[in-house]
Design a protein around this motif. Structure first.
Motif, mmCIF file in Angstrom:
data_model
loop_
_atom_site.group_PDB
_atom_site.id
_atom_site.type_symbol
_atom_site.label_atom_id
_atom_site.label_comp_id
_atom_site.label_asym_id
_atom_site.label_seq_id
_atom_site.Cartn_x
_atom_site.Cartn_y
_atom_site.Cartn_z
ATOM 1 N N MET A 182 -25.233 20.172 20.773
ATOM 2 C CA MET A 182 -25.070 20.245 19.323
ATOM 3 C C MET A 182 -25.244 21.698 18.892
ATOM 4 O O MET A 182 -26.098 22.405 19.388
ATOM 5 N N THR A 183 -24.423 22.120 17.957
ATOM 6 C CA THR A 183 -24.487 23.490 17.467
ATOM 7 C C THR A 183 -25.343 23.569 16.213
ATOM 8 O O THR A 183 -25.658 22.564 15.591
ATOM 9 N N GLU A 184 -25.694 24.790 15.869
ATOM 10 C CA GLU A 184 -26.448 25.020 14.628
ATOM 11 C C GLU A 184 -25.575 24.648 13.433
ATOM 12 O O GLU A 184 -24.375 24.943 13.422
ATOM 13 N N PRO A 185 -26.149 24.029 12.411
ATOM 14 C CA PRO A 185 -25.372 23.726 11.209
ATOM 15 C C PRO A 185 -24.858 25.001 10.543
ATOM 16 O O PRO A 185 -25.533 26.031 10.539
ATOM 17 N N MET A 186 -23.655 24.925 10.010
ATOM 18 C CA MET A 186 -23.075 26.027 9.263
ATOM 19 C C MET A 186 -23.618 25.951 7.834
ATOM 20 O O MET A 186 -23.407 24.959 7.138
ATOM 21 N N LEU A 187 -24.369 26.963 7.438
ATOM 22 C CA LEU A 187 -24.970 26.997 6.113
ATOM 23 C C LEU A 187 -23.910 27.394 5.087
ATOM 24 O O LEU A 187 -23.328 28.482 5.179
ATOM 25 N N LEU A 188 -23.643 26.496 4.148
ATOM 26 C CA LEU A 188 -22.654 26.782 3.114
ATOM 27 C C LEU A 188 -23.301 27.563 1.976
ATOM 28 O O LEU A 188 -24.469 27.352 1.662
ATOM 29 N N PRO A 189 -22.532 28.458 1.346
ATOM 30 C CA PRO A 189 -23.082 29.265 0.263
ATOM 31 C C PRO A 189 -23.342 28.430 -0.993
ATOM 32 O O PRO A 189 -22.759 27.347 -1.155
ATOM 33 N N PRO A 190 -24.172 28.924 -1.893
ATOM 34 C CA PRO A 190 -24.491 28.169 -3.111
ATOM 35 C C PRO A 190 -23.279 27.850 -3.984
ATOM 36 O O PRO A 190 -23.217 26.792 -4.587
ATOM 37 N N ALA B 87 -13.656 29.945 4.482
ATOM 38 C CA ALA B 87 -12.595 29.191 5.168
ATOM 39 C C ALA B 87 -12.337 29.663 6.594
ATOM 40 O O ALA B 87 -12.238 28.825 7.502
ATOM 41 N N PRO B 88 -12.227 30.974 6.847
ATOM 42 C CA PRO B 88 -11.974 31.394 8.235
ATOM 43 C C PRO B 88 -13.093 30.985 9.204
ATOM 44 O O PRO B 88 -12.813 30.615 10.348
ATOM 45 N N HIS B 89 -14.339 31.016 8.754
ATOM 46 C CA HIS B 89 -15.456 30.613 9.602
ATOM 47 C C HIS B 89 -15.391 29.126 9.922
ATOM 48 O O HIS B 89 -15.643 28.715 11.060
ATOM 49 N N LEU B 90 -15.049 28.332 8.918
ATOM 50 C CA LEU B 90 -14.956 26.887 9.131
ATOM 51 C C LEU B 90 -13.774 26.573 10.045
ATOM 52 O O LEU B 90 -13.898 25.771 10.974
ATOM 53 N N THR B 91 -12.650 27.227 9.823
ATOM 54 C CA THR B 91 -11.473 27.015 10.673
ATOM 55 C C THR B 91 -11.776 27.381 12.115
ATOM 56 O O THR B 91 -11.404 26.656 13.049
ATOM 57 N N GLU B 92 -12.473 28.480 12.316
ATOM 58 C CA GLU B 92 -12.840 28.934 13.655
ATOM 59 C C GLU B 92 -13.768 27.939 14.354
ATOM 60 O O GLU B 92 -13.684 27.744 15.572
ATOM 61 N N ALA B 93 -14.628 27.290 13.584
ATOM 62 C CA ALA B 93 -15.582 26.335 14.154
ATOM 63 C C ALA B 93 -14.934 25.012 14.536
ATOM 64 O O ALA B 93 -15.469 24.277 15.369
ATOM 65 N N CYS B 94 -13.783 24.713 13.947
ATOM 66 C CA CYS B 94 -13.140 23.408 14.150
ATOM 67 C C CYS B 94 -12.239 23.409 15.380
ATOM 68 O O CYS B 94 -11.013 23.459 15.276
ATOM 69 N N THR B 95 -12.870 23.333 16.535
ATOM 70 C CA THR B 95 -12.130 23.321 17.801
ATOM 71 C C THR B 95 -12.470 22.082 18.611
ATOM 72 O O THR B 95 -12.412 22.104 19.838
ATOM 73 N N GLY B 96 -12.829 21.010 17.950
ATOM 74 C CA GLY B 96 -13.299 19.811 18.638
ATOM 75 C C GLY B 96 -14.813 19.875 18.713
ATOM 76 O O GLY B 96 -15.444 20.758 18.165
ATOM 77 N N GLN C 52 -8.792 16.395 17.190
ATOM 78 C CA GLN C 52 -9.141 16.993 18.483
ATOM 79 C C GLN C 52 -10.270 16.229 19.176
ATOM 80 O O GLN C 52 -10.858 16.719 20.135
ATOM 81 N N GLY C 53 -10.600 15.060 18.635
ATOM 82 C CA GLY C 53 -11.643 14.241 19.230
ATOM 83 C C GLY C 53 -13.050 14.654 18.842
ATOM 84 O O GLY C 53 -14.019 14.196 19.429
ATOM 85 N N GLY C 54 -13.175 15.509 17.845
ATOM 86 C CA GLY C 54 -14.481 15.975 17.405
ATOM 87 C C GLY C 54 -14.943 15.289 16.136
ATOM 88 O O GLY C 54 -14.313 14.350 15.652
ATOM 89 N N THR C 55 -16.058 15.793 15.603
ATOM 90 C CA THR C 55 -16.611 15.255 14.360
ATOM 91 C C THR C 55 -17.015 16.397 13.442
ATOM 92 O O THR C 55 -17.247 17.523 13.887
ATOM 93 N N LEU C 56 -17.085 16.092 12.187
ATOM 94 C CA LEU C 56 -17.605 17.014 11.183
ATOM 95 C C LEU C 56 -18.582 16.216 10.347
ATOM 96 O O LEU C 56 -18.238 15.136 9.847
#
Length: 92
Positions: free
Chosen positions: A1-9, A20-29, A60-64
């Motif tokens: 399991m990876t560290e949660p991505m902290l969203l800005p206020p 958006a680019p950080h979230l897109t980069e993280a979405c690889t399954g 891609q068989g992953g979860t969010l």
């Protein structure tokens, strides 16, 4: 399991250009967790981005998952007719 991505206020159009680019980069399954406990403003574009990311993950068989969400952000989603669970599932 990876560290949660902290969203800005503030998740508005301006902030999404950075987020958006950080979230897109993280979405690889695998598993992506979003920590929305600090979010005080969640706009419709942010909700769309999270739904799209969840759909990409699922294809891609992953979860969010949204591991935490502020009451204010949850209320704003409710005004849009959405729940945090629906965002995580990729279905409006």
């Amino acid at each position: 399991m990876t560290e949660p991505m902290l969203l800005p206020p503030r998740l508005d159009a301006k902030e999404l250009s950075t987020c958006a680019p950080h979230l897109t980069e993280a979405c690889t399954g695998g598993e992506v967790q979003l920590d929305a406990r600090a979010v005080t403003h969640m706009g419709a574009l942010a909700a769309q981005l999270i739904v799209a990311a969840a759909r990409a993950q699922h294809s891609q068989g992953g979860t969010l998952k949204i591991s935490a969400i502020s009451e204010r952000a949850s209320s704003q989603l409710a005004m849009m007719g959405l729940t945090p669970e629906q965002l995580s599932e990729g279905a409006p």
